[in-house]
Design a protein around this motif. Structure first.
Motif, short mmCIF file in Angstrom:
data_model
loop_
_atom_site.label_atom_id
_atom_site.label_comp_id
_atom_site.label_asym_id
_atom_site.label_seq_id
_atom_site.Cartn_x
_atom_site.Cartn_y
_atom_site.Cartn_z
N LEU A 95 1.00 -0.92 0.23
CA LEU A 95 -0.13 -0.10 0.11
C LEU A 95 0.71 1.34 0.13
N GLY A 96 2.25 1.16 0.04
CA GLY A 96 2.99 2.34 -0.20
C GLY A 96 3.81 3.36 1.18
N LEU A 97 2.91 1.99 2.44
CA LEU A 97 2.97 3.64 3.85
C LEU A 97 4.65 2.70 4.72
N ASN A 98 5.69 3.44 4.54
CA ASN A 98 6.70 3.81 5.26
C ASN A 98 6.73 2.95 7.06
N PRO A 105 1.79 -3.25 11.24
CA PRO A 105 1.14 -3.80 9.62
C PRO A 105 0.01 -3.18 8.96
N CYS A 106 -0.02 -3.18 7.29
CA CYS A 106 -1.18 -2.75 6.87
C CYS A 106 -2.30 -3.75 6.80
N PRO A 107 -3.27 -3.29 6.68
CA PRO A 107 -4.75 -4.26 5.70
C PRO A 107 -4.58 -5.34 5.13
N MET A 108 -2.93 -5.53 4.89
CA MET A 108 -3.10 -6.31 3.54
C MET A 108 -1.83 -7.24 3.89
N ASP A 110 -0.42 -9.47 5.51
CA ASP A 110 -0.28 -10.91 5.83
C ASP A 110 -0.11 -11.87 5.09
N GLN A 111 -1.65 -11.06 3.83
CA GLN A 111 -1.75 -11.34 2.29
C GLN A 111 -0.82 -11.32 1.69
N TYR A 112 0.28 -10.38 2.37
CA TYR A 112 1.15 -9.69 1.17
C TYR A 112 2.46 -10.47 0.88
N LYS A 113 2.31 -10.52 2.47
CA LYS A 113 3.82 -11.27 2.35
C LYS A 113 4.80 -12.80 2.29
N PRO A 114 3.44 -13.83 1.33
CA PRO A 114 4.49 -14.37 1.14
C PRO A 114 4.28 -14.56 -0.33
N ILE A 115 3.50 -13.56 -0.65
CA ILE A 115 3.86 -13.15 -2.41
C ILE A 115 4.35 -12.33 -2.62
#
Length: 148
Positions: A95-98, A105-108, A110-115
């Protein structure tokens, strides 16, 4: 995802790895045409890639041009991205959060980590030579065709 310069750099390096050698160098116009990129823009990209022979090499003069050494062909595709200045994308929050992290964590996250792990692994383990060999199979392309 990547900057336009990095996209063209990836295409240019693959083309150079596929078609050049220390004996057979490629000219700017041929490379720009092969990747469907403006010559001036391609020249700037190649300049960055040849700085201290980081990825590709060049020779000036009538028999000059661009080529890649056998040693450089063993570099990862990630090295091209890093030379072009987009290496931070491998660590960046989706999400571009620094401040995004395991603790914050941002809302995504945990889902984005394996990707992200798969994405980094792909770029770290794929070599320039492997990409060039895949191009030689004739099943892949690196040039956008103009629409009619």
């Amino acid at each position: 995802m990547f900057s336009k310069a990095t996209e063209y750099a990836l295409r240019a390096v693959i083309f150079i790895a596929q078609k050049s050698s220390e004996q057979e160098k490629l000219g700017l116009a041929e490379i720009a045409d092969a990747i469907h990129s403006p010559q001036f823009f391609t020249a700037k990209i190649l300049q960055k890639l040849t700085f201290h022979n980081q990825v590709i090499s060049s020779v000036r003069g009538p028999n000059g041009g661009f080529y890649i050494t056998d040693a450089a062909k063993q570099k990862s595709v990630k090295s091209i991205v890093e030379v072009m200045g987009d290496g931070d994308l491998f660590d960046k929050c989706v999400l571009g959060l620094n401040r995004c992290s395991e603790k914050n964590p941002c809302p995504m996250h945990d889902q984005y980590k394996p990707i992200r792990v798969d994405f980094v692994t792909l770029f770290e383990h794929q070599t320039i030579e492997e990409m060039a060999q895949e191009m030689n199979s004739g099943s892949f392309f690196i040039r956008n065709e103009e629409s009619s």
